[in-house]
Scaffold this motif. Structure first.
Motif, short mmCIF file in Angstrom:
data_model
loop_
_atom_site.label_atom_id
_atom_site.label_comp_id
_atom_site.label_asym_id
_atom_site.label_seq_id
_atom_site.Cartn_x
_atom_site.Cartn_y
_atom_site.Cartn_z
N LYS A 163 8.98 5.20 -6.41
CA LYS A 163 8.92 4.51 -7.71
C LYS A 163 9.68 3.20 -7.63
CE LYS A 163 8.38 8.44 -10.85
NZ LYS A 163 9.21 9.41 -11.58
N LEU A 164 10.88 3.28 -7.03
CA LEU A 164 11.71 2.08 -6.94
C LEU A 164 11.03 1.03 -6.07
CD1 LEU A 164 14.49 0.89 -7.73
CD2 LEU A 164 15.28 1.62 -5.48
N SER A 165 10.56 1.46 -4.89
CA SER A 165 9.95 0.51 -3.96
C SER A 165 8.74 -0.16 -4.58
CB SER A 165 9.51 1.22 -2.68
OG SER A 165 10.55 1.19 -1.74
N PHE A 166 7.83 0.65 -5.11
CA PHE A 166 6.61 0.07 -5.64
C PHE A 166 6.88 -0.69 -6.93
CE2 PHE A 166 4.96 3.01 -2.57
CZ PHE A 166 3.85 2.37 -2.07
N LEU B 127 -0.70 -9.87 -0.98
CA LEU B 127 0.09 -10.15 0.23
C LEU B 127 1.58 -10.05 -0.08
CD1 LEU B 127 -1.88 -13.19 1.69
CD2 LEU B 127 -1.59 -10.97 2.79
N ALA B 128 1.98 -10.63 -1.22
CA ALA B 128 3.39 -10.59 -1.61
C ALA B 128 3.82 -9.15 -1.84
CB ALA B 128 3.60 -11.41 -2.89
N PHE B 129 2.96 -8.38 -2.50
CA PHE B 129 3.27 -6.99 -2.79
C PHE B 129 3.41 -6.20 -1.48
CE2 PHE B 129 1.82 -2.65 -3.87
CZ PHE B 129 2.83 -2.31 -4.75
N ALA B 130 2.45 -6.38 -0.58
CA ALA B 130 2.48 -5.65 0.69
C ALA B 130 3.75 -5.96 1.47
CB ALA B 130 1.26 -6.00 1.53
N ARG B 131 4.10 -7.24 1.48
CA ARG B 131 5.31 -7.64 2.20
C ARG B 131 6.55 -7.05 1.53
NH1 ARG B 131 9.17 -9.16 4.89
NH2 ARG B 131 9.67 -11.26 5.60
N ALA B 132 6.57 -7.06 0.20
CA ALA B 132 7.75 -6.60 -0.53
C ALA B 132 7.95 -5.10 -0.39
CB ALA B 132 7.63 -7.00 -2.01
N VAL B 133 6.84 -4.35 -0.39
CA VAL B 133 6.96 -2.90 -0.30
C VAL B 133 7.65 -2.49 0.99
CG1 VAL B 133 5.59 -0.82 0.13
CG2 VAL B 133 5.09 -2.23 -1.84
N ALA C 195 0.87 -5.49 7.93
CA ALA C 195 0.90 -4.56 6.82
C ALA C 195 1.88 -3.41 7.04
CB ALA C 195 -0.49 -4.00 6.57
N VAL C 196 2.47 -3.36 8.23
CA VAL C 196 3.35 -2.24 8.54
C VAL C 196 4.80 -2.63 8.26
CG1 VAL C 196 4.19 -0.77 10.40
CG2 VAL C 196 1.76 -1.34 10.26
N SER C 197 5.48 -1.79 7.51
CA SER C 197 6.89 -2.05 7.21
C SER C 197 7.70 -2.10 8.51
CB SER C 197 7.42 -0.94 6.31
OG SER C 197 8.82 -1.03 6.23
N PRO C 198 8.65 -3.02 8.61
CA PRO C 198 9.46 -3.12 9.84
C PRO C 198 10.12 -1.79 10.22
CG PRO C 198 9.94 -4.95 8.38
CD PRO C 198 9.00 -4.06 7.64
N VAL C 199 10.55 -1.04 9.24
CA VAL C 199 11.19 0.24 9.55
C VAL C 199 10.20 1.17 10.24
CG1 VAL C 199 12.29 2.25 8.54
CG2 VAL C 199 12.78 -0.02 7.63
N VAL D 195 3.09 8.25 4.60
CA VAL D 195 2.72 7.91 3.22
C VAL D 195 2.77 6.39 3.01
CG1 VAL D 195 3.39 8.12 0.80
CG2 VAL D 195 3.44 10.12 2.29
N MET D 196 3.85 5.79 3.50
CA MET D 196 3.98 4.33 3.34
C MET D 196 2.89 3.59 4.08
SD MET D 196 7.68 2.73 3.25
CE MET D 196 6.86 1.25 2.72
N LEU D 197 2.62 4.07 5.30
CA LEU D 197 1.60 3.41 6.11
C LEU D 197 0.24 3.51 5.43
CD1 LEU D 197 1.74 1.97 8.83
CD2 LEU D 197 0.87 4.05 9.89
N GLY D 198 -0.02 4.70 4.88
CA GLY D 198 -1.28 4.89 4.15
C GLY D 198 -1.40 3.89 3.01
N ALA D 199 -0.32 3.73 2.28
CA ALA D 199 -0.33 2.77 1.17
C ALA D 199 -0.59 1.36 1.69
CB ALA D 199 1.00 2.83 0.42
N SER D 200 0.05 1.03 2.83
CA SER D 200 -0.14 -0.31 3.40
C SER D 200 -1.58 -0.54 3.82
CB SER D 200 0.76 -0.51 4.61
OG SER D 200 2.09 -0.26 4.27
N PHE D 201 -2.20 0.50 4.42
CA PHE D 201 -3.59 0.36 4.85
C PHE D 201 -4.50 0.11 3.67
CE2 PHE D 201 -3.22 2.92 9.02
CZ PHE D 201 -2.59 1.84 9.59
N ILE D 202 -4.26 0.86 2.61
CA ILE D 202 -5.08 0.66 1.42
C ILE D 202 -4.94 -0.78 0.92
CG2 ILE D 202 -5.35 1.32 -1.01
CD1 ILE D 202 -4.54 4.19 -0.06
N LEU D 203 -3.69 -1.26 0.92
CA LEU D 203 -3.46 -2.64 0.50
C LEU D 203 -4.20 -3.63 1.38
CD1 LEU D 203 0.28 -2.91 -0.50
CD2 LEU D 203 -1.69 -3.74 -1.79
#
Lengths: 314, 363, 277
Positions: free
Chosen positions: C62-65, C204-210, A116-120, C252-260
């Motif tokens: 906005k763009l990423s999500f 899963l697709a969304f999490a990977r794409a973000v 779940a963690v972005s590579p960056v 912030v991104m990590l938080g979003a990923s955890f929620i996902l």
């Protein structure tokens, strides 16, 4: 791609149980079109671009110290990740599937975490830990050790990214196999290592192979995390994907696609091996099923053989 | 609605599931298709339903060829062995499904659907569970819901594929009687598939015995039990003792007993097997003409009927006699004693010579 | 181990394997991730807030999500279609096509990035047809959607496919015998069974794409406020040695990923429970 939807087969399904022929053709065409557009054409494009200036130029792309170095570094990274995460995957799967303990589901979630963690961010956390301003930065500098912008950082970041692959493959396999065989071996007096080598490993070898393949595929292609920690020093900290980026940004398209074609070939090999592994496991399952269904060609019939109560001939 | 099955053949790869079957199912009857696993009975039922297509032959509903009609238009209620309830729908929605999917013109109003579903649920005595989900019910309850669902569309034919096969013995016996009552109330032409001879005998008006893709015999349950047409039917329905012997010019010698067999008058010295039901084995203490000396090996006298296991003294093997427990008691039969046995009724089938037709399923 | 009680098992190695598992997990995953939190704690709340809500950063969220959502949505539709065709229909080369679906998992993202960029460039095989129509893909949000669709393509297919395979044909036959049309069977019977798998695949697709980075670098052009996705923004902050800001956005991104991740876990549990019988 030519296609024949089973229509003319003698045991065609009645109309209400499948779609009309034109619907089937349309759906199949749409699906194949989508896959061709997104999978096949990019794949072809890689080799096309790589060979656009002829085969000689293609080969010349590899007569490059930096390219060779990138390949070597990539192999080191793959080897380290596969070995470490392989060992971890086996031990984690053993602990999780052979015993029951509190906190197991938490542990499972934590193992999934790197997915779940972005590579960056995966790269960022190692910079924060080992970079000059990082938690261990000063200590590393005092001891003249370098993690970031060096090989150890690249290995660590890749290991983080590929952390769950083997474990996630093995856990379901070992779960479905249960613990009976191991317990039987234990009762017969086998020790832990013996049980593992003689009982467990033969049972999980295909799942393990599959996990290792996925792990190495991901390790060899990892870009984001490695990009953050490597510093892009050609000849020292460039893996193959990073080397491709540099070539591409320097408009050396043929060389970039030549290196890309190498990785693509490896990806295709991965897919072939994966298909073989799946085919093998399916065959084993099908064999087991065929045995169970041997004398029942009519699958829908009841599994109970009727009893024929009668006596022997006097 | 009556159903006629005309020369239906179905093959799966090289396996003959159905081999040129013709059958009449009269209107309003409850018919059992009885046969062992793999005999083709389920395939036949699925072809009647329109779930499978025959390779050749036709199915006629009330004289009209149903071959072109898809399962949607056949007005057939189908009940599956494993219920096939829609697990994401409530019981109410399951039963209402057939009405709710009708095109708008012919769809009943919400209130009518509601009424009808509740009536059906009352009929299957499960109106209290309308808002539950299938997984909250027991197997027997689920099968009753599956029946209610099939009846909701007022089918002209009800087809049941091993409807009680997945249930335990007690529920099965209960549902069997219940199905019989339901059929008597609705009078709908029903066909059900089973491998359980007891079930077929108890519930149905007519039994069709199927083996190896062919009809072995059809008739009323009593017919089939009393006059089995083939060794297969004899063995498949009820217990039976087998005695090997020979037939020669109208006389049979089975197990050392000589019997007159006028129907085999033209047979010249052929191997044969005599079939005797255990309750047709008479045990006495006097050595009459044509009886067989045997030793009692075992007596199971639990309940009103006793089973006595006997070994003939001149041959090997075991056979069984059945009699009221009272008789065992009054005769003071004991294990190990010698008695004389005579068959009350024997059916002798000539053993086919090797290579002609399949051998009788004797073990 | 006082908190980790385990049932008595006669198999050996519990302490050793669990100990190693937890140690390895702690050192490789938890310790580095905690560095992120520690670093964030160096900042005041005001600093943190102003960093993560700066216009350039908000534009990148906005763009990423948005693009990840679009890519996941495309993959729901086509993933379902591909899974359906692979399970239900027969055609030559089906096994080859089935194996190809996993290509985005196996192909390095950088390779995908340069291949897609060259295809959709104004002079590329596909781009040359789109350019006259005024459709710009490369260096535009559309390009990001294309790349994200590629890298998240297998998820929906691979979550839906096994469910579709296991779906009993009896329920469909039952529905047909009750008079339902093919379309009604699909919408009333099949689709409700597939929803949990579709949603899981979507998440899963969304999490990977973000979180995707490698393929976007090439195709997006990284124009701030326009085609700069959040992972790229973090990357450029790092290159400018602005670690604190990079960290804050990372949190912030990590938080979003955890929620996902929690949502995915919850959905899988829900699906397992619903499909219990």
């Amino acid at each position: 791609m030519r296609e024949t939807v089973t229509i003319a087969r003698p045991h065609a399904k009645p109309r209400a149980l499948t779609e009309p022929r034109w619907v089937r053709y349309t759906l199949t065409a749409l699906a194949l079109g989508f896959l061709a557009l997104f999978l096949l054409i990019p794949l072809v494009a890689v080799f096309w671009e790589a060979l656009s200036k002829g085969f000689g130029t293609y080969l010349a792309s590899f007569h490059d110290v930096y390219a060779w170095h990138a390949i070597k570094l990539t192999l080191i990274v793959v080897a380290a990740s596969v070995i470490c995460n392989g060992v971890f995957g086996i031990t984690a799967a053993w602990a999780i599937t052979k015993f029951s303990f509190r906190g197991k589901s938490l542990l499972l979630t934590l193992i999934d975490l790197p997915f779940a963690v972005s590579p960056v961010i995966a790269g960022l956390i190692f910079v924060l830990l080992f970079g000059l301003q990082g938690v261990f930065g000063p200590w590393l500098r005092d001891h003249d050790l370098k993690m970031i912008f060096a090989v150890p950082g690249i290995v660590l970041a890749t290991m983080f990214i590929t952390f769950p692959f083997v474990a996630r493959e093995l856990i379901p396999v070992m779960q479905s196999q249960g613990t009976e065989e191991e317990e039987a071996a234990r009762v017969l007096g086998a020790g832990g290592w013996r049980i593992f080598w003689r009982i467990t490993l033969p049972n999980i070898k295909w799942g393990l192979l599959y996990g290792l393949i996925l792990c190495s595929a991901r390790a060899m292609g990892e870009f984001g995390a490695v990009s953050v920690v490597s510093g892009h020093i050609s000849g020292r900290t460039n893996t193959l994907p990073l080397h491709i980026e540099i070539l591409y940004n320097e408009y050396q398209f043929v060389s970039a696609f030549a290196c890309a074609s190498l990785l693509t070939l490896l990806a295709l090999v991965t897919l072939v091996v994966k298909s073989l592994v799946e085919w093998h496991t399916h065959r084993i399952e099908a064999l087991a099923e065929a045995e169970a269904f041997e004398d029942r060609p009519e699958g829908a019939d009841s599994p109970h053989q009727p009893l024929h109560p009668h006596r022997d001939h006097p | 609605m009556s159903i006629s099955i005309r020369k239906v053949t179905k093959r799966y790869k090289r396996f003959h599931a159905l081999d040129d079957i013709s059958l009449e199912i009269p209107e309003g009857q409850l018919v059992a298709l009885l046969g062992p696993s793999g005999s083709g009975k389920t395939t036949l039922l699925r072809i009647i339903a329109g779930l499978d297509q025959p390779d050749s032959g036709s199915v006629l509903f009330h004289g009209a060829d149903a071959g072109k009609a898809s399962i949607r238009d056949r007005k057939v209620g189908f009940v599956f062995q494993h219920y096939a309830l829609f697990r994401h729908m409530t019981i109410f929605d399951n039963v209402a499904f057939g009405l709710a999917v009708r095109p708008r013109e012919s769809r009943p109003s919400k209130a009518d659907i509601n009424d009808k579903v509740h009536r059906l649920l009352e009929m299957v005595q499960l109106d209290w569970c309308a808002d539950r989900y299938p997984h909250q019910l027991s197997g027997g309850q689920r099968q009753r819901i599956a029946l209610a669902r099939a009846l909701a569309v007022e089918p002209s034919v009800l087809l049941l594929d091993e409807p009680f096969g997945a249930l335990d013995a007690k529920v099965r016996a209960e549902l069997r009687r219940w199905l019989r009552r339901l059929h008597d109330d609705t009078g709908i032409t029903s066909v059900f598939v089973t491998h359980d001879q007891e079930e077929a005998m108890e519930v149905s008006d007519r039994v069709v015995v199927i083996n190896n893709g062919k009809v072995e015999q059809e008739g009323t349950p009593a017919d089939i039990y009393d006059h089995p047409a083939s060794p297969f039917v004899f063995q498949f329905i009820g217990n039976v003792n087998l005695f090997q012997g020979r037939v020669h010019q109208g006389w049979a010698n089975v197990g050392g007993v000589k019997l007159e067999m006028p129907e085999h008058g033209s047979v010249e010295d052929a191997p044969a097997i005599g079939y005797v039901r255990p309750h047709d084995v008479v045990v006495t203490r006097h050595n009459d003409e044509g009886s067989l000396a045997a030793t009692i090996r075992h007596i199971h006298a639990i309940g009103p009927l006793a089973r006595v296991e006997l070994t003939p003294q001149k041959q090997s093997g075991v056979f069984e006699a059945q009699m009221p427990s009272e008789v065992v008691k009054s005769m003071h039969l004991e294990v190990g004693e010698t008695v004389y046995v005579a068959p009350r009724k024997v059916k002798v089938f000539i053993e086919p010579s090797p290579g002609s037709s399949p051998p009788p399923p004797a073990t | 181990m006082p908190i980790l009680l385990h049932k008595r098992s006669i198999l050996p190695g519990f302490g050793l394997t669990l100990g190693f598992t937890v140690l390895y997990l702690g050192l490789l995953v938890l310790l580095p991730l905690s560095a992120l939190v520690i670093k964030t704690l160096d900042m005041t709340w005001a600093q943190f807030w102003s960093t993560v809500t700066a216009p350039q950063v908000v534009a990148s969220y906005k763009l990423s999500f948005g693009t990840a959502l679009a890519a996941a949505a495309i993959n729901v539709v086509f993933g379902l279609l591909v899974a359906w065709v692979l399970v239900r229909y027969h055609f030559y080369g089906k096994r080859f096509v089935d194996a190809m679906v996993d290509l985005p998992f196996a192909l390095p993202t950088a390779v995908a990035g340069i291949a897609l960029t060259s295809l959709y460039a104004p002079t590329g095989w596909i781009g040359q047809w789109l350019e006259p129509l005024g459709i710009r893909v490369v260096f535009a949000p559309l390009g990001i959607i294309v790349a994200l669709t590629f890298i998240s393509l297998p998820f929906v297919v691979r979550t839906v496919q096994p469910v579709l395979e296991d779906l009993g044909k009896e329920v469909e036959e039952a529905a047909a015998s009750l008079g339902a049309s093919r379309l009604q069977i699909f919408t009333h019977i099949i689709l409700p069974e597939l929803w949990p798998a579709i949603l899981t695949g979507f998440a899963l697709a969304f999490a990977r794409a973000v979180g995707e980075f490698g393929s976007i670098v090439f195709i997006s052009g990284n124009i701030p406020m326009k085609t700069e996705i959040t992972p790229l923004l973090i990357f450029s902050k790092l290159e400018q040695f602005r670690y604190a800001e990079a960290t804050a956005i990372g949190v912030v991104m990590l938080g979003a990923s955890f929620i996902l991740l929690l949502v995915i876990n919850f959905m899988q549990r829900w699906a397992n429970k619903r499909m219990a019988f």
